[in-house]
Each structure stands twice: as C-alpha cells, then as structure tokens.
Design a protein around this motif. Structure first.
Motif, PDB file in Angstrom:
ATOM      1  N   PRO A 251       0.862  -1.079  -0.383  1.00  0.00           N
ATOM      2  CA  PRO A 251      -0.425   0.435   0.088  1.00  0.00           C
ATOM      3  C   PRO A 251       1.085   1.535  -0.055  1.00  0.00           C
ATOM      4  CG  PRO A 251      -0.180  -0.901   2.407  1.00  0.00           C
ATOM      5  CD  PRO A 251       1.062  -1.736   1.422  1.00  0.00           C
ATOM      6  N   PHE A 252       0.474   2.143  -1.508  1.00  0.00           N
ATOM      7  CA  PHE A 252       1.276   3.244  -0.947  1.00  0.00           C
ATOM      8  C   PHE A 252       1.676   4.379  -0.019  1.00  0.00           C
ATOM      9  CE2 PHE A 252       3.152   6.704  -3.681  1.00  0.00           C
ATOM     10  CZ  PHE A 252       3.631   6.657  -4.503  1.00  0.00           C
ATOM     11  N   LEU A 253       0.481   4.217   0.786  1.00  0.00           N
ATOM     12  CA  LEU A 253       0.357   5.333   1.849  1.00  0.00           C
ATOM     13  C   LEU A 253       1.524   5.119   3.147  1.00  0.00           C
ATOM     14  CD1 LEU A 253      -1.851   7.951   3.546  1.00  0.00           C
ATOM     15  CD2 LEU A 253      -2.255   5.999   4.863  1.00  0.00           C
ATOM     16  N   PHE A 254       1.851   3.924   3.078  1.00  0.00           N
ATOM     17  CA  PHE A 254       2.970   3.242   4.080  1.00  0.00           C
ATOM     18  C   PHE A 254       4.102   2.954   3.344  1.00  0.00           C
ATOM     19  CE2 PHE A 254       5.161  -1.021   5.147  1.00  0.00           C
ATOM     20  CZ  PHE A 254       5.486  -0.615   6.609  1.00  0.00           C
ATOM     21  N   THR A 255       4.429   2.393   2.165  1.00  0.00           N
ATOM     22  CA  THR A 255       5.297   2.289   1.678  1.00  0.00           C
ATOM     23  C   THR A 255       6.295   3.955   1.686  1.00  0.00           C
ATOM     24  OG1 THR A 255       5.001   1.937  -1.438  1.00  0.00           O
ATOM     25  CG2 THR A 255       5.241  -0.158   1.129  1.00  0.00           C
ATOM     26  N   HIS A 256       5.660   4.631   0.722  1.00  0.00           N
ATOM     27  CA  HIS A 256       5.961   6.207   0.613  1.00  0.00           C
ATOM     28  C   HIS A 256       5.377   7.216   1.849  1.00  0.00           C
ATOM     29  CE1 HIS A 256       7.000   3.764  -2.683  1.00  0.00           C
ATOM     30  NE2 HIS A 256       7.332   4.818  -3.841  1.00  0.00           N
ATOM     31  N   GLN A 257       5.136   6.895   2.661  1.00  0.00           N
ATOM     32  CA  GLN A 257       5.194   7.624   3.998  1.00  0.00           C
ATOM     33  C   GLN A 257       5.818   8.965   3.730  1.00  0.00           C
ATOM     34  OE1 GLN A 257       4.857   6.478   8.097  1.00  0.00           O
ATOM     35  NE2 GLN A 257       4.328   3.899   6.604  1.00  0.00           N
ATOM     36  N   GLY A 258       6.124   9.677   4.109  1.00  0.00           N
ATOM     37  CA  GLY A 258       7.739  11.064   4.020  1.00  0.00           C
ATOM     38  C   GLY A 258       8.022  10.832   2.931  1.00  0.00           C
ATOM     39  N   ALA A 259       7.767  10.138   1.782  1.00  0.00           N
ATOM     40  CA  ALA A 259       9.234  10.298   0.322  1.00  0.00           C
ATOM     41  C   ALA A 259       8.518  12.179   0.182  1.00  0.00           C
ATOM     42  CB  ALA A 259       8.728   8.902  -0.532  1.00  0.00           C
ATOM     43  N   GLU A 260       9.179  12.886   0.268  1.00  0.00           N
ATOM     44  CA  GLU A 260       9.767  14.235  -0.492  1.00  0.00           C
ATOM     45  C   GLU A 260       9.353  14.291  -1.694  1.00  0.00           C
ATOM     46  OE1 GLU A 260      13.058  15.937   0.771  1.00  0.00           O
ATOM     47  OE2 GLU A 260      12.624  16.269   2.663  1.00  0.00           O
ATOM     48  N   TRP A 261       9.563  13.236  -2.595  1.00  0.00           N
ATOM     49  CA  TRP A 261       9.898  13.109  -4.470  1.00  0.00           C
ATOM     50  C   TRP A 261       8.434  13.262  -4.830  1.00  0.00           C
ATOM     51  CZ3 TRP A 261      12.520   9.501  -1.406  1.00  0.00           C
ATOM     52  CH2 TRP A 261      12.007   7.909  -1.435  1.00  0.00           C
ATOM     53  N   VAL A 262       8.077  12.506  -3.521  1.00  0.00           N
ATOM     54  CA  VAL A 262       6.010  11.941  -4.303  1.00  0.00           C
ATOM     55  C   VAL A 262       5.245  13.013  -3.916  1.00  0.00           C
ATOM     56  CG1 VAL A 262       3.717  10.502  -3.786  1.00  0.00           C
ATOM     57  CG2 VAL A 262       6.036   9.578  -3.730  1.00  0.00           C
ATOM     58  N   GLY A 263       5.351  14.100  -2.982  1.00  0.00           N
ATOM     59  CA  GLY A 263       5.242  15.803  -2.977  1.00  0.00           C
ATOM     60  C   GLY A 263       4.487  15.362  -1.624  1.00  0.00           C
ATOM     61  N   ASP A 264       2.379  15.922  -1.640  1.00  0.00           N
ATOM     62  CA  ASP A 264       2.407  16.649  -0.216  1.00  0.00           C
ATOM     63  C   ASP A 264       1.741  15.142   0.090  1.00  0.00           C
ATOM     64  OD1 ASP A 264       3.526  19.191   0.147  1.00  0.00           O
ATOM     65  OD2 ASP A 264       2.076  20.162  -0.696  1.00  0.00           O
ATOM     66  N   LYS A 279      -2.765   2.740  16.504  1.00  0.00           N
ATOM     67  CA  LYS A 279      -1.842   4.117  16.114  1.00  0.00           C
ATOM     68  C   LYS A 279      -1.552   4.429  14.749  1.00  0.00           C
ATOM     69  CE  LYS A 279       1.325  -0.209  18.544  1.00  0.00           C
ATOM     70  NZ  LYS A 279       1.975  -1.226  17.899  1.00  0.00           N
ATOM     71  N   PHE A 280      -2.528   4.711  14.554  1.00  0.00           N
ATOM     72  CA  PHE A 280      -3.258   5.089  13.202  1.00  0.00           C
ATOM     73  C   PHE A 280      -2.765   6.163  13.234  1.00  0.00           C
ATOM     74  CE2 PHE A 280      -5.400   5.867   9.431  1.00  0.00           C
ATOM     75  CZ  PHE A 280      -4.344   5.074   8.216  1.00  0.00           C
ATOM     76  N   PRO A 281      -2.002   6.627  12.767  1.00  0.00           N
ATOM     77  CA  PRO A 281      -1.902   8.186  13.188  1.00  0.00           C
ATOM     78  C   PRO A 281      -3.218   9.379  11.921  1.00  0.00           C
ATOM     79  CG  PRO A 281      -0.349   8.247  11.167  1.00  0.00           C
ATOM     80  CD  PRO A 281      -1.387   7.061  11.862  1.00  0.00           C
ATOM     81  N   ALA A 282      -3.095  10.799  12.678  1.00  0.00           N
ATOM     82  CA  ALA A 282      -3.861  11.531  11.900  1.00  0.00           C
ATOM     83  C   ALA A 282      -3.392  11.560  10.724  1.00  0.00           C
ATOM     84  CB  ALA A 282      -4.434  12.543  12.972  1.00  0.00           C
ATOM     85  N   ILE A 283      -4.649  12.741   9.313  1.00  0.00           N
ATOM     86  CA  ILE A 283      -3.907  12.822   8.322  1.00  0.00           C
ATOM     87  C   ILE A 283      -3.124  14.161   8.003  1.00  0.00           C
ATOM     88  CG2 ILE A 283      -6.129  14.037   7.778  1.00  0.00           C
ATOM     89  CD1 ILE A 283      -5.308  12.577   4.621  1.00  0.00           C
ATOM     90  N   ASP A 284      -1.883  13.806   7.653  1.00  0.00           N
ATOM     91  CA  ASP A 284      -1.169  15.446   7.654  1.00  0.00           C
ATOM     92  C   ASP A 284      -2.243  16.441   6.793  1.00  0.00           C
ATOM     93  OD1 ASP A 284       0.270  17.444   6.730  1.00  0.00           O
ATOM     94  OD2 ASP A 284       1.523  16.256   8.283  1.00  0.00           O
ATOM     95  N   PRO A 285      -2.371  17.738   7.726  1.00  0.00           N
ATOM     96  CA  PRO A 285      -3.027  18.161   6.642  1.00  0.00           C
ATOM     97  C   PRO A 285      -2.376  19.269   5.309  1.00  0.00           C
ATOM     98  CG  PRO A 285      -2.387  19.528   8.861  1.00  0.00           C
ATOM     99  CD  PRO A 285      -1.874  17.925   8.652  1.00  0.00           C
ATOM    100  N   LYS A 286      -0.965  18.924   4.918  1.00  0.00           N
ATOM    101  CA  LYS A 286      -0.951  18.929   3.849  1.00  0.00           C
ATOM    102  C   LYS A 286      -1.304  17.337   2.104  1.00  0.00           C
ATOM    103  CE  LYS A 286       3.934  20.986   4.894  1.00  0.00           C
ATOM    104  NZ  LYS A 286       5.469  20.679   5.050  1.00  0.00           N
ATOM    105  N   ALA A 287      -1.779  16.794   3.348  1.00  0.00           N
ATOM    106  CA  ALA A 287      -2.101  15.814   2.362  1.00  0.00           C
ATOM    107  C   ALA A 287      -3.582  15.880   1.681  1.00  0.00           C
ATOM    108  CB  ALA A 287      -2.365  14.363   3.059  1.00  0.00           C
ATOM    109  N   LYS A 288      -4.351  16.246   2.392  1.00  0.00           N
ATOM    110  CA  LYS A 288      -5.521  16.811   2.256  1.00  0.00           C
ATOM    111  C   LYS A 288      -6.263  17.219   0.916  1.00  0.00           C
ATOM    112  CE  LYS A 288      -7.583  17.150   6.959  1.00  0.00           C
ATOM    113  NZ  LYS A 288      -8.068  17.853   8.480  1.00  0.00           N
ATOM    114  N   ASN A 289      -7.211  16.642   0.173  1.00  0.00           N
ATOM    115  CA  ASN A 289      -7.559  17.362  -1.638  1.00  0.00           C
ATOM    116  C   ASN A 289      -6.639  16.811  -2.168  1.00  0.00           C
ATOM    117  OD1 ASN A 289     -10.191  19.194  -0.342  1.00  0.00           O
ATOM    118  ND2 ASN A 289      -8.002  20.598  -0.171  1.00  0.00           N
TER     119      ASN A 289
END
Length: 311
Positions: A251-264, A279-289
């Motif tokens: 799942p991309f959300l897991f494998t690329h979490q925090g990867a700057e080259w993918v963007g917000d 343990k599931f974190p709140a969504i980062d505001p940058k990832a919305k929309n």
C-alpha cells in the motif's frame, strides 16, 4: 520500501516472492525499511533427458541465485555533487550484508546524468569495476542497473540510441565476466506511455547487446514504472535469456510515507503495517485534497497482507 541507510548509501531489498513488511535496526546506526522488487522468468523452464538444457532452464537457475537481493543507492544520487568522491561500499558493508543473508546486489547508476555532465566513462566504470571485485570476493551476484534516464514518449528515438550506446560500452567492457555472476538491468522504471513504444525500445536494446554477447542474462521491466499490471499485458520479447521484473509499492500510503519526491500526498507519517486503529496517525493537513487523502481513507481496508498478496 526496504531502505538501508549508512552515511550516504541507501539500500533497498528485492526478492522473488513477497515477504512480510518489516523494520529492522542494525549495527552502526543502519536502518532498514522494506519494499519489494519482484523478479520472475517468463515461461517455466523445461529440460529433456538426454538433450542439452533448455535456455529457459539456465535463466531460471540464474534468477534463483539473485534471491535475496539488495539494491544499493549510491551511483544514482544525482543530487549529491560529491557522490563520485565517496567510496560508499566498504568491506564492512559486504560483511554485514553477507551476515544478513543477502546473495545479490543491484547497483543503480545514473549513466545519462554523468554523460550529460561530461564526466568521463572511465571515472564511472572504475567504480563499477571495484564493486565487481568486491562482489566476487564476498560471493555476491551483481546487477548493473541503468538508472535515472530521461526516456519518454516524446524523445524515445534519440533516447533509445543513447541507451544502446551505453550498453554496448558496458557489454564490451564486461563481456568476459561470467554471465552466472553479472546481470544487466536495461532501464529502471520507464514512465507512463504507450507500452508499445517501450517494448520496441527494449527489443532494440536487447538486439544490440546480443550482437556482442549472447549469454548475458538481461533484466527488463514494463512501462508505467515497471508496473506489474503493464507487464501482465505485455508480450514477451523474442529472447529466451531474459528475466522480467516489476516493482510493487502497495500500500502506497505505507511504503512512501514521508517521501519528499512524491509530494504532499505522502506527508502523513507514522503509518503502521498492518493497519492498527490505535496506532494509525491523523492525516497530515498537507495531504488533504490529494490522492493521499483517498489512500488514507482506504488504508483500514488496504493495509493488510491479504490485500498486498493480491498484487
């Protein structure tokens, strides 16, 4: 994504079969996070009693020797202006990788970047030569990977010629190195395009290499970034000495979490695998929309081994 970082060296592992995602902490502040690059041979090998081995049998046996493997990020680090002045693979690294059970090393190299930067071939090849010696010394198979190219739907005629010229240089230089030991991966992750364009280009590259070396096993992926889905729709090249590879990041959300080259879209970090509500974190505001918000909402369903296995 199984990435191992030691100083300026990054490593990612690949296997012939899927294994559970994991996070390991090793000596010398080395950390590993997992990703899977899967390799397989098109067509099951056959051997008939009393007859010479089927060529597919040879390539099948070679493919098995690549498991377990690790991809070393060093010579494709185009963002590091001092990367060629660093000796990032040391004997202690090979000893550690051997201890961890790895059997092969994938070496991505940004050949086109160095050529465009007017860096002499010899400066790059000498570093590859050293890795070859180290792999032989410590008993690793080696894959040389053409990385960070600019091949696309608009420039494929020129780029195919450039890729061919590079592989002809490498083929001539290493034609006497054992084909059971050294493998060529023609191009890392061709982008999204008409798949026929990449298939025709791959055939042209293979044909050129075969004029000089008939025995080398070549590794090829499909367009759309070595997509497993694109590969499943592709016809095999008319060459039996090929290993087909695909990259799988779900799942991309897991494998690329925090990867700057993918963007917000992947700004949300701390995502566990498998999904754990506590343990599931709140969504980062940058990832919305973004697509990341969709992946975030679907993760309670997608974040498990059963879903990954469907890949």
């Amino acid at each position: 994504m199984k990435i191992l970082k030691c100083h300026h060296t990054y490593l990612c592992t690949y296997k012939h079969a899927f294994y559970r995602w994991a996070t390991l902490k090793l000596a010398s502040n080395i950390k590993i996070r997992t990703f899977v690059l899967l390799i397989f041979v098109h067509a099951f090998p056959l051997i008939t009693n009393g007859n010479p081995p089927n060529p597919r049998f040879t390539v099948f046996e070679r493919a098995k020797t690549l498991d377990n493997g690790i991809s070393v990020s060093w010579l494709e680090q185009t963002w590091d202006k001092d990367v060629l002045n660093q000796d990032n693979l040391k004997d202690v690294d090979f000893i550690l990788l051997k201890h961890l059970g790895f059997k092969s090393i994938r070496l991505p190299v940004a050949f086109e970047f160095y050529e465009n930067s007017h860096i002499p071939d010899g400066q790059i090849f000498s570093r590859i030569d050293k890795v070859i010696k180290q792999c032989r010394l410590y008993g690793f198979k080696l894959i040389i990977d053409y990385h960070s190219g600019n091949f696309n739907e608009n420039n494929y005629l020129i780029e195919t010629k450039n890729i061919i010229q590079l592989w002809l240089k490498l083929t001539m230089r290493y034609r006497h190195v054992s084909s059971d030991f050294l493998f060529f991966e023609l191009y890392n992750e061709p982008p999204h395009m008409d798949p026929k364009i990449w298939n025709d280009a791959a055939l042209a590259i293979v044909t050129a290499i075969r004029r000089l070396d008939n025995n080398r096993t070549l590794i090829i992926g499909a367009s759309n970034y070595n997509s497993i889905y694109e590969l499943s729709r592709s016809a095999p090249i008319t060459d039996k000495n090929i290993i087909y590879t695909y990259h799988f990041y779900e799942p991309f959300l897991f494998t690329h979490q925090g990867a700057e080259w993918v963007g917000d879209q992947e700004a949300t970090t701390g995502v566990p695998f498998p999904y754990n509500a506590e343990k599931f974190p709140a969504i980062d505001p940058k990832a919305k929309n973004t697509d990341g918000e969709k992946n975030y909402k679907e993760y309670p369903i997608d974040g498990n081994e059963r879903t990954v296995g469907k890949g």
